[in-house]
Enzyme design. Structure first.
Site, PDB file in Angstrom:
ATOM      1  N   THR A 148       0.820  -1.209   0.000  1.00  0.00           N
ATOM      2  CA  THR A 148       0.000   0.000   0.000  1.00  0.00           C
ATOM      3  C   THR A 148       0.853   1.257   0.000  1.00  0.00           C
ATOM      4  O   THR A 148       0.315   2.359  -0.040  1.00  0.00           O
ATOM      5  CB  THR A 148      -0.950   0.026   1.213  1.00  0.00           C
ATOM      6  OG1 THR A 148      -0.240  -0.409   2.364  1.00  0.00           O
ATOM      7  CG2 THR A 148      -2.161  -0.860   0.993  1.00  0.00           C
ATOM      8  N   GLY A 149       2.155   1.096   0.087  1.00  0.00           N
ATOM      9  CA  GLY A 149       3.018   2.264  -0.030  1.00  0.00           C
ATOM     10  C   GLY A 149       3.580   2.771   1.290  1.00  0.00           C
ATOM     11  O   GLY A 149       3.950   3.936   1.393  1.00  0.00           O
ATOM     12  N   LYS A 150       3.667   1.922   2.292  1.00  0.00           N
ATOM     13  CA  LYS A 150       4.178   2.364   3.592  1.00  0.00           C
ATOM     14  C   LYS A 150       5.665   2.727   3.500  1.00  0.00           C
ATOM     15  O   LYS A 150       6.082   3.775   3.974  1.00  0.00           O
ATOM     16  CB  LYS A 150       3.950   1.276   4.660  1.00  0.00           C
ATOM     17  CG  LYS A 150       2.477   0.938   4.836  1.00  0.00           C
ATOM     18  CD  LYS A 150       2.249  -0.087   5.918  1.00  0.00           C
ATOM     19  CE  LYS A 150       2.800  -1.463   5.591  1.00  0.00           C
ATOM     20  NZ  LYS A 150       2.153  -2.100   4.417  1.00  0.00           N
ATOM     21  N   HIS A 365     -20.554 -25.642 -11.626  1.00  0.00           N
ATOM     22  CA  HIS A 365     -20.143 -24.909 -10.423  1.00  0.00           C
ATOM     23  C   HIS A 365     -20.116 -23.393 -10.681  1.00  0.00           C
ATOM     24  O   HIS A 365     -20.754 -22.620  -9.967  1.00  0.00           O
ATOM     25  CB  HIS A 365     -18.756 -25.410  -9.977  1.00  0.00           C
ATOM     26  CG  HIS A 365     -18.224 -24.763  -8.754  1.00  0.00           C
ATOM     27  ND1 HIS A 365     -18.190 -25.405  -7.537  1.00  0.00           N
ATOM     28  CD2 HIS A 365     -17.715 -23.527  -8.525  1.00  0.00           C
ATOM     29  CE1 HIS A 365     -17.678 -24.592  -6.630  1.00  0.00           C
ATOM     30  NE2 HIS A 365     -17.374 -23.444  -7.207  1.00  0.00           N
ATOM     31  N   GLU A 366     -19.421 -22.992 -11.729  1.00  0.00           N
ATOM     32  CA  GLU A 366     -19.306 -21.557 -12.015  1.00  0.00           C
ATOM     33  C   GLU A 366     -20.646 -20.973 -12.446  1.00  0.00           C
ATOM     34  O   GLU A 366     -21.005 -19.862 -12.051  1.00  0.00           O
ATOM     35  CB  GLU A 366     -18.231 -21.282 -13.068  1.00  0.00           C
ATOM     36  CG  GLU A 366     -16.815 -21.698 -12.660  1.00  0.00           C
ATOM     37  CD  GLU A 366     -16.344 -21.090 -11.347  1.00  0.00           C
ATOM     38  OE1 GLU A 366     -16.792 -19.981 -10.978  1.00  0.00           O
ATOM     39  OE2 GLU A 366     -15.521 -21.746 -10.662  1.00  0.00           O
ATOM     40  N   HIS A 369     -22.582 -20.144  -9.344  1.00  0.00           N
ATOM     41  CA  HIS A 369     -22.240 -18.853  -8.713  1.00  0.00           C
ATOM     42  C   HIS A 369     -22.910 -17.701  -9.464  1.00  0.00           C
ATOM     43  O   HIS A 369     -23.513 -16.814  -8.867  1.00  0.00           O
ATOM     44  CB  HIS A 369     -20.721 -18.603  -8.792  1.00  0.00           C
ATOM     45  CG  HIS A 369     -19.905 -19.376  -7.804  1.00  0.00           C
ATOM     46  ND1 HIS A 369     -20.124 -19.314  -6.449  1.00  0.00           N
ATOM     47  CD2 HIS A 369     -18.819 -20.183  -7.968  1.00  0.00           C
ATOM     48  CE1 HIS A 369     -19.220 -20.069  -5.833  1.00  0.00           C
ATOM     49  NE2 HIS A 369     -18.426 -20.621  -6.724  1.00  0.00           N
ATOM     50  N   ASP A 441     -14.442 -21.820  -1.586  1.00  0.00           N
ATOM     51  CA  ASP A 441     -15.697 -21.095  -1.338  1.00  0.00           C
ATOM     52  C   ASP A 441     -16.160 -21.319   0.096  1.00  0.00           C
ATOM     53  O   ASP A 441     -16.592 -20.392   0.775  1.00  0.00           O
ATOM     54  CB  ASP A 441     -16.815 -21.612  -2.261  1.00  0.00           C
ATOM     55  CG  ASP A 441     -16.505 -21.371  -3.731  1.00  0.00           C
ATOM     56  OD1 ASP A 441     -15.722 -20.468  -4.013  1.00  0.00           O
ATOM     57  OD2 ASP A 441     -17.069 -22.107  -4.567  1.00  0.00           O
TER      58      ASP A 441
HETATM   59  P1  ADP Z   1       4.547  -1.476   1.675  1.00  0.00           P
HETATM   60  O1  ADP Z   1       5.746  -0.924   2.359  1.00  0.00           O
HETATM   61  O2  ADP Z   1       3.265  -0.900   2.183  1.00  0.00           O
HETATM   62  O3  ADP Z   1       4.501  -2.976   1.583  1.00  0.00           O
HETATM   63  P2  ADP Z   1       5.737  -0.284  -0.633  1.00  0.00           P
HETATM   64  O4  ADP Z   1       5.898   1.106  -0.183  1.00  0.00           O
HETATM   65  O5  ADP Z   1       6.941  -1.156  -0.616  1.00  0.00           O
HETATM   66  O6  ADP Z   1       4.571  -1.001   0.167  1.00  0.00           O
HETATM   67  O7  ADP Z   1       5.079  -0.249  -2.074  1.00  0.00           O
HETATM   68  C1  ADP Z   1       5.438  -1.141  -3.081  1.00  0.00           C
HETATM   69  C2  ADP Z   1       5.423  -0.441  -4.410  1.00  0.00           C
HETATM   70  O8  ADP Z   1       4.085  -0.141  -4.783  1.00  0.00           O
HETATM   71  C3  ADP Z   1       6.110   0.898  -4.371  1.00  0.00           C
HETATM   72  O9  ADP Z   1       7.481   0.774  -4.631  1.00  0.00           O
HETATM   73  C4  ADP Z   1       5.428   1.630  -5.471  1.00  0.00           C
HETATM   74  O10 ADP Z   1       5.965   1.212  -6.696  1.00  0.00           O
HETATM   75  C5  ADP Z   1       4.010   1.114  -5.430  1.00  0.00           C
HETATM   76  N1  ADP Z   1       3.085   1.987  -4.667  1.00  0.00           N
HETATM   77  C6  ADP Z   1       2.368   1.623  -3.590  1.00  0.00           C
HETATM   78  N2  ADP Z   1       1.584   2.638  -3.167  1.00  0.00           N
HETATM   79  C7  ADP Z   1       1.837   3.675  -3.977  1.00  0.00           C
HETATM   80  C8  ADP Z   1       1.352   5.025  -4.053  1.00  0.00           C
HETATM   81  N3  ADP Z   1       0.436   5.507  -3.202  1.00  0.00           N
HETATM   82  N4  ADP Z   1       1.835   5.821  -5.017  1.00  0.00           N
HETATM   83  C9  ADP Z   1       2.751   5.353  -5.897  1.00  0.00           C
HETATM   84  N5  ADP Z   1       3.235   4.111  -5.879  1.00  0.00           N
HETATM   85  C10 ADP Z   1       2.794   3.266  -4.949  1.00  0.00           C
HETATM   86 ZN    ZN Z   2     -16.620 -21.667  -6.430  1.00  0.00          ZN
END
Ligand code: ADP
Ligand code: ZN
Length: 535
Positions: A148-150, A365-366, A369, A441
């Protein structure tokens, strides 16, 4: 960064010409780096150079002793690796890093960036804050799914403030030689104090910071590391201008001591991007891609609800690969669609040979769903149904997602259960037999039913109580009665969903036949083709 080879070659630093120098290429393992740093501290003239991949070079003038000790260390590391005790491959060298990433590189996350501005200002001009008597948090916890970009955010803070960024991953502190975890924490902070103002980033902090237990062995080693981290957090003053950022996906697992005032007392949740955020991220990564004019970034963003930044960048990269393989001049919308599928459901497995019997089972099955979902008020529209295996799945039913949602209602969850069971029920209704194909599932459905009851308080019998526990044994704390009740309620929710799915499929037995046959014939049917059966 990965661990490289163990080959050695040294450089004489005083020799002027590059080719005369001998260069030692050493594996980029923490133990090595620490060893070399210690030698440096003893006054030996050694230069560390970082190579592109997992190697470091050592440049030294008194290299013989270093080579031999380094070789011994290599052997030790290799032995540990063989025992599975060595590092996991991703080892940061602890060398500081000037981050040239700024907030501009972080798409979306507007509020989160806003919150970080004061940290940046503090790192830039600590005096201003100190004169005012303002205390800045020492530790900030970034919570959120991987990708997520931490890390990106932490780097951007360092980049904005133009301060060094020292990073380490929690998993590097553990599973190492006894006592090394704690000493590494100590060294990390020592280094930070020398470099201050700076940022320390600890990824996967849950690896060291999960709840302390009284057990022995690896866990007590872990406790030592955690204790050292607490000591260090308490040890530096808020005017030391060091900010410790830590990332985790499981904040609830962390030892409460870590979250006390003066430690990681501020939490920022980084959620997967919303529609607008996804569009921005796609724009950033789309810059270097050769898109056809038919590509509409907005519509890609709409089709990728729930994707993290990392997954989005992955989608565009996959699309470029797919386009190349398909010999397209530019990336086409269908390349993107394929890439989205590849990232969500896994790689298409056309080579796997499937028996007619399995195909038939998957088709019913599909179809089950899809048809069940179609008759549910809150269910998402079907986007595509396929019996081509992908990843672990024998087939799949994809839904249209074009809305970001934060809240899910009870009715939606109940209907989700019905749709999930639609596959199993279809097998039963059409073939009067059931298969292992529904195992995933059932797993998802049971977890959902359980969460409805114990997390969201949606059971009338139990009421709006959160019984969320990390370990099911803890439920006992509430008494066996409640425990039994939870079991009964899960059973009731699943049973009700099963009967409802059976009702729908029995009432639409003809449709089930039509859709399943169409699947057997075409393998994949689109939303439009699916809808044709209902006009
Ligand atoms: P985390 O630390 O949350 O696991 P990362 O910061 O390592 O995630 O993110 C992995 C990659 O995903 C980054 O190097 C970037 O390429 C991309 N990324 C994730 N979130 C963003 C964002 N908000 N903007 C731009 N790139 C992003
Ligand atoms: Zn299924």
């Amino acid at each position: 960064m990965t661990v490289g080879s163990t080959s050695l070659k040294l450089i004489y630093k005083e020799r002027e010409k590059e080719e005369d120098k001998e260069r030692a290429i050493i594996p980029n393992t923490q133990a090595f780096i620490e060893y070399i740093h210690d030698k440096k501290a003893e006054g030996k003239e050694i230069n560390l150079e970082q190579k592109s991949s997992g190697f470091m070079s050592v440049i030294s003038n008194n290299f013989l002793s270093i080579v031999s000790t380094a070789l011994m260390l290599t052997v030790v590391i290799m032995v540990f690796k063989m025992q599975g005790l060595g590092d996991k491959g991703k080892v940061y060298d602890g060398v500081e890093n000037k981050s040239n990433i700024t907030f501009e590189d972080v798409a979306g996350l507007k509020e989160e960036k806003q919150e970080m501005i004061e940290i940046v200002d503090f790192l830039k001009e600590p005096d201003r804050f100190q004169k005012m008597g303002a205390k800045i948090p020492k530790g900030i916890l970034l919570c959120g799914k991987p990708g997520t970009g931490k890390t990106l955010m932490a780097r951007a803070i360092a980049g904005e403030a133009k301060v060094p960024f020292i990073s380490m991953s929690g998993s590097e502190f553990i599973e190492m030689f006894a006592g090394l975890g704690a000493s590494r924490v100590r060294k990390l902070f020592e280094k930070a104090k020398k470099l201050a103002p700076c940022i320390i980033f600890i990824d996967e902090i849950d690896a060291i910071g999960s709840r302390r237990t009284s057990s022995s062995g690896a866990e007590s080693e872990n406790n030592q590391t955690l204790n050292q981290l607490l000591v260090e957090m308490d040890g530096f003053e808020s005017n030391d201008t060091i900010i410790v950022l830590a990332a985790t996906n499981r904040p609830e697992m962390l030892d409460k001591a870590l979250l006390r005032p003066g430690r990681f007392d501020r939490q920022i949740t980084i959620a997967p991007p919303d529609l607008k955020g996804r569009e921005e991220i796609l724009k950033i990564y789309g810059k270097e891609k050769k898109f056809s004019d038919k590509i509409d970034i907005k519509s890609i963003a709409e089709d990728t609800a729930g994707f993290t930044g990392a997954e989005l960048s992955n989608v565009l990269n996959e699309a470029a690969i797919i386009a190349t393989v398909n010999k397209h001049e530019e990336i086409q919308p269908e390349d993107i669609e394929d890439a989205v599928k590849k990232v969500t459901v896994g790689l298409q497995k056309t080579s796997r040979v499937i028996s007619e019997k399995d195909k038939k089972l998957t088709a019913y099955h599909e179809a089950g769903h899809a048809i069940v979902s179609r008759y549910l008020a809150t269910s998402l529209d079907v986007k595509e149904i396929s019996i081509i295996p992908r990843g672990f799945a024998g087939g799949y039913t994809m839904y249209k997602t074009n809305e970001d949602k934060f809240y899910v209602s009870k009715t939606e969850m109940e209907e989700k259960l019905i749709a999930l069971l639609g596959g199993r029920v279809a097998e039963k209704v059409a073939l009067d037999d059931i298969s292992t194909g529904a195992s995933n599932d059932l797993e998802v459905a049971t977890k959902l039913a359980r969460d409805m009851i114990i997390v969201y308080g949606m059971s009338d019998k139990i009421g709006p109580i959160s019984l969320k526990v990390d370990d099911p044994i803890e439920l006992e704390f509430y008494g066996h009665e409640i425990e039994d009740e939870v079991g009964k309620e899960i059973r009731r929710l699943i049973d009700e969903a099963y009967s409802r799915a059976t009702e729908i499929l029995k009432a639409n037995r003809d449709k089930l036949e039509l859709v399943a046959n169409a699947l057997l014939e075409k393998e994949t049917i689109t939303a439009e083709e699916f809808e044709e059966f209902f006009v």
